[in-house]
Enzyme design. Structure first.
Site, mmCIF file in Angstrom:
data_model
loop_
_atom_site.group_PDB
_atom_site.id
_atom_site.type_symbol
_atom_site.label_atom_id
_atom_site.label_comp_id
_atom_site.label_asym_id
_atom_site.label_seq_id
_atom_site.Cartn_x
_atom_site.Cartn_y
_atom_site.Cartn_z
ATOM 1 C CB CYS A 84 -0.856 -0.024 1.261
ATOM 2 S SG CYS A 84 -1.846 1.442 1.546
ATOM 3 C CG HIS A 221 -4.676 -2.750 3.092
ATOM 4 N ND1 HIS A 221 -3.805 -3.148 4.086
ATOM 5 C CD2 HIS A 221 -4.287 -1.500 2.741
ATOM 6 C CE1 HIS A 221 -2.944 -2.169 4.326
ATOM 7 N NE2 HIS A 221 -3.204 -1.157 3.517
ATOM 8 C CD GLU A 222 -5.289 0.662 -0.175
ATOM 9 O OE1 GLU A 222 -5.402 1.704 0.506
ATOM 10 O OE2 GLU A 222 -4.191 0.112 -0.389
ATOM 11 C CG HIS A 225 -5.798 2.866 4.688
ATOM 12 N ND1 HIS A 225 -5.108 2.829 5.877
ATOM 13 C CD2 HIS A 225 -5.021 2.211 3.778
ATOM 14 C CE1 HIS A 225 -3.974 2.167 5.702
ATOM 15 N NE2 HIS A 225 -3.886 1.779 4.444
ATOM 16 C CG HIS A 231 -0.283 0.651 6.909
ATOM 17 N ND1 HIS A 231 0.596 1.343 6.110
ATOM 18 C CD2 HIS A 231 -1.301 0.264 6.100
ATOM 19 C CE1 HIS A 231 0.127 1.349 4.872
ATOM 20 N NE2 HIS A 231 -1.028 0.717 4.837
HETATM 21 ZN ZN ZN Z 1 -2.512 0.751 3.500
#
Ligand code: ZN
Ligand code: CA
Length: 296
Positions: A84, A221-222, A225, A231
């Site tokens: 990322c 994952h994104e 955020h 993270h």
């Molecule tokens: Zn990330």
């Protein structure tokens, strides 16, 4: 005067001496991902050797590899892994708070529980539009089935906009072609770009295969955020910064405990059944012949 890369060069004990360019790349990497402060042209302060060693050690600790404080082979290999493009350490004081290996919060959250999403652009022919849409729906549901959040696709104004974009794409965080950085997302907030997710259009996006980059895994994952998680340094977390490969069937996926704890710290637990948050079943993935038509 010693520059940062000369100092870092003295940390390298490997037989094969790295070039100045390798060392400079290491310093760039550590700076980009938040382990070293950005160069300040006003104070022109030089890094100390101990400061550089400490930054390598915290990178190694975060990555779960031996904390040697040196740019050894394992460390250099880790730095070359696809990942990322958001930093691991945000703000200088955070390093001190990172005693436990666990999730981290970015400090902003959505003030509402019903969020909307839309897909602005699609990946190249390795995935169909239907499959892409379903994978994005499931990646959001991974977070939604554990919290009070709900996600609705819309064709109008959306809180979470998702796009596949390549190279420089107008947000100051350019992508880098195949490999390297895979995606990034913007934290919750009020600006038009808050919550948006960009995937590098130059990756070969796939779904549950050994080759290519698994869209579902990167999307989960994104979206972490987009919802306010940073993270994680936990051993088992979808919020680890490095690409971890496929995570199996999207309709059966459940978040690891570290991510569950993180997202529930922000939005609380779901009261109704988790199944209620799941989108319709995945469409059957159409096999696209290598030299077949490229239309979707
Ligand atoms: Zn990330
Ligand atoms: Ca890339």
């Amino acid at each position: 005067m010693l520059t940062a890369w000369m100092l870092l060069g003295s940390l390298v004990l490997s037989e094969a001496k790295p070039t100045a360019r390798d060392i400079s790349k290491g310093v760039d990497w550590l700076t980009r991902y938040g382990y070293l402060p950005a160069p300040d042209p006003y104070s022109a302060q030089q890094q100390t050797l101990e400061g550089l060693r400490a930054s390598v050690r915290s990178m190694q600790r975060f990555a779960g590899i031996p904390e040697t404080g040196e740019l050894d082979d394992e460390t250099v290999q880790m730095m070359q892994r696809p990942r990322c493009s958001l930093p691991d350490i945000i703000g200088t004081s955070e390093l001190m708070r990172r005693r436990r290996k666990r999730y981290a919060l970015v400090g902003t959250v959505w003030e509402k529980k019903e969020l909307t999403w839309r897909l602005d652009t699609f990946p190249a022919a390795s995935l169909t539009r239907d499959t892409t849409r379903a994978l994005i729906g499931y990646a959001l549901a991974a977070w939604g089935q554990e919290t009070a959040l709900s996600f609705t696709e819309t064709q109008g104004e959306a809180d979470l906009r998702v796009g596949f974009v390549g190279g420089s794409h107008g947000d100051g965080y350019p992508f880098d072609g195949p490999g390297g950085t895979l995606g990034h997302a913007f934290f919750p907030g009020v600006g038009p770009i808050a919550g948006d997710t960009h995937m590098d259009a130059d990756e070969t996006w796939t779904y549950n295969k050994d080759e290519g980059t698994d869209l579902f895994a990167v999307a989960v994952h994104e979206f972490g955020h987009s919802l306010g998680l940073s993270h994680s340094s936990a051993e088992l977390s979808i919020m680890r910064p490095y690409y971890q490969g496929t995570v199996g069937n999207p309709s059966k996926y459940r978040l690891p405990p570290d991510d569950l704890e993180g997202i529930q710290a922000l939005y609380g637990k779901r009261v109704s059944s988790p199944g209620a948050a799941l989108p319709p079943p995945m469409p059957t993935q159409r096999v696209i012949p290598p030299h077949g038509p490229t239309h979707l």
